[in-house]
Write a protein that holds these residues in place. Sequence first.
Motif, PDB file in Angstrom:
ATOM      1  N   ASN A  96       0.816  -1.214  -0.051  1.00 37.57           N
ATOM      2  CA  ASN A  96      -0.035   0.099  -0.040  1.00 37.57           C
ATOM      3  C   ASN A  96       0.787   1.246   0.076  1.00 37.57           C
ATOM      4  OD1 ASN A  96      -1.650   1.924   0.409  1.00 37.57           O
ATOM      5  ND2 ASN A  96      -2.553   1.225   2.415  1.00 37.57           N
ATOM      6  N   PRO A  97       1.075   1.933  -1.170  1.00 34.15           N
ATOM      7  CA  PRO A  97       1.953   3.012  -1.090  1.00 34.15           C
ATOM      8  C   PRO A  97       1.639   4.197  -0.332  1.00 34.15           C
ATOM      9  CG  PRO A  97       0.748   3.120  -3.188  1.00 34.15           C
ATOM     10  CD  PRO A  97       0.086   1.815  -2.305  1.00 34.15           C
ATOM     11  N   TYR A  98       0.426   4.340   0.135  1.00 33.96           N
ATOM     12  CA  TYR A  98      -0.382   5.449   0.791  1.00 33.96           C
ATOM     13  C   TYR A  98      -0.451   5.224   2.411  1.00 33.96           C
ATOM     14  CZ  TYR A  98      -1.194   6.852  -3.878  1.00 33.96           C
ATOM     15  OH  TYR A  98      -1.108   7.124  -5.127  1.00 33.96           O
ATOM     16  N   GLY A 100       0.423   4.765   6.471  1.00 37.41           N
ATOM     17  CA  GLY A 100       1.218   5.435   7.364  1.00 37.41           C
ATOM     18  C   GLY A 100       1.736   6.640   6.882  1.00 37.41           C
ATOM     19  N   GLU A 129      -3.538   0.105  -6.182  1.00 36.50           N
ATOM     20  CA  GLU A 129      -4.037   1.345  -6.864  1.00 36.50           C
ATOM     21  C   GLU A 129      -5.082   1.767  -6.296  1.00 36.50           C
ATOM     22  OE1 GLU A 129      -4.256   0.234 -10.907  1.00 36.50           O
ATOM     23  OE2 GLU A 129      -1.795  -0.075 -11.031  1.00 36.50           O
ATOM     24  N   HIS A 130      -5.673   1.298  -5.475  1.00 36.50           N
ATOM     25  CA  HIS A 130      -7.019   1.717  -4.746  1.00 36.50           C
ATOM     26  C   HIS A 130      -7.447   0.754  -3.717  1.00 36.50           C
ATOM     27  CE1 HIS A 130      -9.016  -1.477  -6.917  1.00 36.50           C
ATOM     28  NE2 HIS A 130      -8.366  -1.212  -7.777  1.00 36.50           N
ATOM     29  N   ASN A 132      -9.269  -1.848  -1.611  1.00 33.98           N
ATOM     30  CA  ASN A 132      -9.653  -3.114  -1.995  1.00 33.98           C
ATOM     31  C   ASN A 132      -9.184  -3.968  -3.193  1.00 33.98           C
ATOM     32  OD1 ASN A 132     -11.505  -3.575   0.011  1.00 33.98           O
ATOM     33  ND2 ASN A 132     -13.057  -2.010  -0.731  1.00 33.98           N
ATOM     34  N   ASP A 155      -2.601  -1.727   9.795  1.00 39.42           N
ATOM     35  CA  ASP A 155      -3.453  -2.781  10.155  1.00 39.42           C
ATOM     36  C   ASP A 155      -4.531  -2.978   9.264  1.00 39.42           C
ATOM     37  OD1 ASP A 155      -2.094  -3.322  12.510  1.00 39.42           O
ATOM     38  OD2 ASP A 155      -3.118  -1.577  13.650  1.00 39.42           O
ATOM     39  N   GLY A 156      -4.976  -1.796   8.482  1.00 41.21           N
ATOM     40  CA  GLY A 156      -6.090  -1.835   7.500  1.00 41.21           C
ATOM     41  C   GLY A 156      -5.640  -2.697   6.393  1.00 41.21           C
ATOM     42  N   GLU A 160      -7.349  -6.054   4.838  1.00 43.33           N
ATOM     43  CA  GLU A 160      -7.737  -6.151   3.358  1.00 43.33           C
ATOM     44  C   GLU A 160      -7.242  -7.380   2.951  1.00 43.33           C
ATOM     45  OE1 GLU A 160      -7.224  -4.274  -0.451  1.00 43.33           O
ATOM     46  OE2 GLU A 160      -7.553  -2.561   0.748  1.00 43.33           O
ATOM     47  N   GLY A 197       2.485   1.221   8.502  1.00 42.56           N
ATOM     48  CA  GLY A 197       1.051   2.093   8.747  1.00 42.56           C
ATOM     49  C   GLY A 197       1.254   2.991   9.873  1.00 42.56           C
ATOM     50  N   THR A 199      -0.437   2.583  12.956  1.00 39.74           N
ATOM     51  CA  THR A 199      -0.731   2.232  14.419  1.00 39.74           C
ATOM     52  C   THR A 199       0.244   0.848  14.248  1.00 39.74           C
ATOM     53  OG1 THR A 199      -2.880   2.802  14.473  1.00 39.74           O
ATOM     54  CG2 THR A 199      -2.094   1.417  16.435  1.00 39.74           C
ATOM     55  N   ARG A 268      -3.000  12.017  12.762  1.00 37.24           N
ATOM     56  CA  ARG A 268      -4.599  12.177  12.799  1.00 37.24           C
ATOM     57  C   ARG A 268      -5.261  11.553  14.042  1.00 37.24           C
ATOM     58  NH1 ARG A 268      -3.384   7.992   9.427  1.00 37.24           N
ATOM     59  NH2 ARG A 268      -4.773   6.166   9.424  1.00 37.24           N
ATOM     60  N   TYR A 269      -4.748  10.249  14.554  1.00 32.96           N
ATOM     61  CA  TYR A 269      -5.170   9.957  15.703  1.00 32.96           C
ATOM     62  C   TYR A 269      -4.886  10.527  16.961  1.00 32.96           C
ATOM     63  CZ  TYR A 269      -5.602   5.677  13.066  1.00 32.96           C
ATOM     64  OH  TYR A 269      -6.188   4.902  11.869  1.00 32.96           O
TER      65      TYR A 269
HETATM   66  N1  LIG Z   1      -3.561   2.245  -3.337  1.00 34.36           N
HETATM   67  C1  LIG Z   1      -4.472   2.673  -2.545  1.00 34.36           C
HETATM   68  N2  LIG Z   1      -4.978   3.857  -2.219  1.00 34.36           N
HETATM   69  C2  LIG Z   1      -5.943   4.137  -1.292  1.00 34.36           C
HETATM   70  N3  LIG Z   1      -6.189   3.487  -0.334  1.00 34.36           N
HETATM   71  C3  LIG Z   1      -5.557   2.038  -0.234  1.00 34.36           C
HETATM   72  C4  LIG Z   1      -4.550   1.894  -1.533  1.00 34.36           C
HETATM   73  N4  LIG Z   1      -4.223   0.693  -0.904  1.00 34.36           N
HETATM   74  C5  LIG Z   1      -4.680   0.176   0.136  1.00 34.36           C
HETATM   75  N5  LIG Z   1      -5.610   1.167   0.718  1.00 34.36           N
HETATM   76  C6  LIG Z   1      -6.400   1.197   1.839  1.00 34.36           C
HETATM   77  O1  LIG Z   1      -5.788   2.061   2.915  1.00 34.36           O
HETATM   78  C7  LIG Z   1      -6.140   1.704   4.041  1.00 34.36           C
HETATM   79  C8  LIG Z   1      -5.179   2.067   5.202  1.00 34.36           C
HETATM   80  O2  LIG Z   1      -3.770   1.415   5.031  1.00 34.36           O
HETATM   81  P1  LIG Z   1      -3.062   0.981   5.802  1.00 34.36           P
HETATM   82  O3  LIG Z   1      -3.508   0.257   6.883  1.00 34.36           O
HETATM   83  O4  LIG Z   1      -1.833   0.501   5.124  1.00 34.36           O
HETATM   84  O5  LIG Z   1      -2.483   2.459   6.620  1.00 34.36           O
HETATM   85  P2  LIG Z   1      -2.940   3.267   7.994  1.00 34.36           P
HETATM   86  O6  LIG Z   1      -4.133   3.249   8.042  1.00 34.36           O
HETATM   87  O7  LIG Z   1      -2.053   4.503   7.983  1.00 34.36           O
HETATM   88  O8  LIG Z   1      -2.306   2.484   9.113  1.00 34.36           O
HETATM   89  P3  LIG Z   1      -2.804   1.568  10.467  1.00 34.36           P
HETATM   90  O9  LIG Z   1      -4.052   0.806   9.659  1.00 34.36           O
HETATM   91  O10 LIG Z   1      -1.888   0.752  11.031  1.00 34.36           O
HETATM   92  O11 LIG Z   1      -3.555   2.519  11.201  1.00 34.36           O
HETATM   93  C9  LIG Z   1      -6.351   0.165   3.836  1.00 34.36           C
HETATM   94  O12 LIG Z   1      -7.619  -0.094   4.415  1.00 34.36           O
HETATM   95  C10 LIG Z   1      -6.633   0.063   2.735  1.00 34.36           C
HETATM   96  O13 LIG Z   1      -7.736  -0.783   2.033  1.00 34.36           O
END
Ligand SMILES: Nc1ncnc2c1ncn2[C@@H]1O[C@H](COP(=O)(O)OP(=O)(O)OP(=O)(O)O)[C@@H](O)[C@H]1O
Length: 500
Positions: A96-98, A100, A129-130, A132, A155-156, A160, A197, A199, A268-269
């Motif tokens: 997931n490039p986006y 944390g 890329e998005h 899900n 964790d998100g 997934e 990420g 958390t 943000r948390y």
């Molecule tokens: N390319 C993407 N563009 C946008 N959202 C994405 C992409 N890839 C994955 N995601 C979604 O981004 C969400 C959050 O990602 P991730 O858990 O990696 O980071 P975080 O929320 O910063 O960390 P944490 O879950 O540890 O608090 C996930 O639910 C995932 O479904």
Amino acid sequence: MEQPPGGRLVSSLLLGPRGCEVTLEREPGLLRWRDPQPPRRGRSSGGENVVPASEIIAVEETEIDKKQCDSGKWQKMSKPHAFTESRPKQLLVYINPYGGKRQGKRIYEQKVAPLFHLASISTDVVITEHANHAKDNLFEVNIYKYDGIVCVGGDGMFSEVMHGLIGRIQKDSGIDQNNPKTPLAQCSIRIGIIPAGSTDCICYATVGIVDPETSALHIIVGDCQPLDVSSIHHNNTFLKYSVSLLGYGFYGDILRDSEKKRWMGPARYDFSGFKTFLSHQYYEGTVSFQPAKGTVGSPRDKESCRTGCRICRQTKQLEEQQKNYGLEHKEVEDEWKVIKGKFLAINAVNMSCACPRSPKGLSPAAHLADGSADLILVRKCSRFNFLRYLVRHTNQDDQFDFPFVDVYRVKRFQFMSKQLEDNESDIKDVGKKRFGQFCSDHPACCCNLANSTWNCDGETLDSSAVEVKVRCQLVKLFARGIENYKDETAYNSSSNELLS
Ligand SMILES: Nc1ncnc2c1ncn2[C@@H]1O[C@H](COP(=O)(O)OP(=O)(O)OP(=O)(O)O)[C@@H](O)[C@H]1O
Ligand SMILES: CCCCCCCCCCCCC/C=C/[C@@H](O)[C@H](CO)NC(=O)CCCCC
Ligand SMILES: [Ca+2]
């Protein structure tokens, strides 16, 4: 290497310009050598290094003596890397490039990919890329050609990938996830988490440190940590799975607010946490649960879940015995405890939820693989008391030692908000009109009938009623739990990092 009697191989090792003797003991498979330099003062190991052979990542020859080579005494080995059967050879990686601080791609390329290469692991990498993307992809690809799925993110992102993998396995096994009573098929393909990420609580609580290289090494050596998963249903419809926190009220509200501020990154948390704390919103509803009978531990234990945990092992054995005697459905008849009230937070955790923010977590004695969750009910109390409760997540004091906090170890639980309960009873009461979010009987009294949302492993889930069941050890991770340090010679004493 020469082999003197006693099952020990002895050879010489060059460490820089200095040589030393290295031994490999067949049982229990330890490689030992002494530092060529005299031991530093205060170092209890006396300069001795011990590495289990199962944790050697790769062996490479730098230079071979030409004469010895020609004499037929030496044979050049192809790069040996598979020291144990359980090591993965082919991995599917989702980045997931986006997540944390948006460093996922860099972390993978700079810190993880070189280690995988060193260990001769081949990878197929998908940069998402998005949202899900990874989950949907897991329903399309041939997952069975991989020894593991790796997610680079928080964790998100783990959630997934886990949803994709569990969903795919159930689909292939002909199991309908919508039926809350159906036993689910276990996933034998392990999941690896490279933390990137905000958390990273699942990584922290299963490895003991948030460090991409350490997690990569756990993947390479093929560690295996089973993990409990809760399934969440409403009205015979599957909603989600959860492995860390399923929280209503405080943590649900933080998440709902923080999702609008993703641009702030992990900060943000803190922002939403402070705002939610000030709002001091409570929620009315009914919690019903079945206390876990078949588990050995309790949420007030002083002992935490650690590598090779006795409690997780014994509970699993007990479950298997019950299965053999055909008693696995007996729990359906077990008694339900019902609690009605006003709650600031309802938190169900399948693991401690330890994270850098709270090193002992929401429930320090919760177990990764004991088939139960800890249900924490924080009743309405003053802001000051709630702050005292929160602060205890960050120090050594017992966060359950408050009259407004109750904790239960459960296998199943249900929640229904008062608003939904009232609505359901009002369906019969046709003449009655509702007044939005306020109590219909006393519009001026401002009874709190608003709904919160669920925080399900960091993803929002809107449902005013849920039915939750813990599935013992449904998935497996490339991890080994948090280690206790007894042998300082094998591990770096200041962290949980594996030697490489
Ligand atoms: N390319 C993407 N563009 C946008 N959202 C994405 C992409 N890839 C994955 N995601 C979604 O981004 C969400 C959050 O990602 P991730 O858990 O990696 O980071 P975080 O929320 O910063 O960390 P944490 O879950 O540890 O608090 C996930 O639910 C995932 O479904
Ligand atoms: C005055 C000091 C008070 C300090 C209070 C600190 C209490 C911290 C407890 C932290 C508990 C984390 C639980 C983990 C939940 C994760 O599944 C989830 C997804 O990553 N993270 C959050 O929802 C993010 C939740 C962030 C909460 C702040
Ligand atoms: Ca558990």
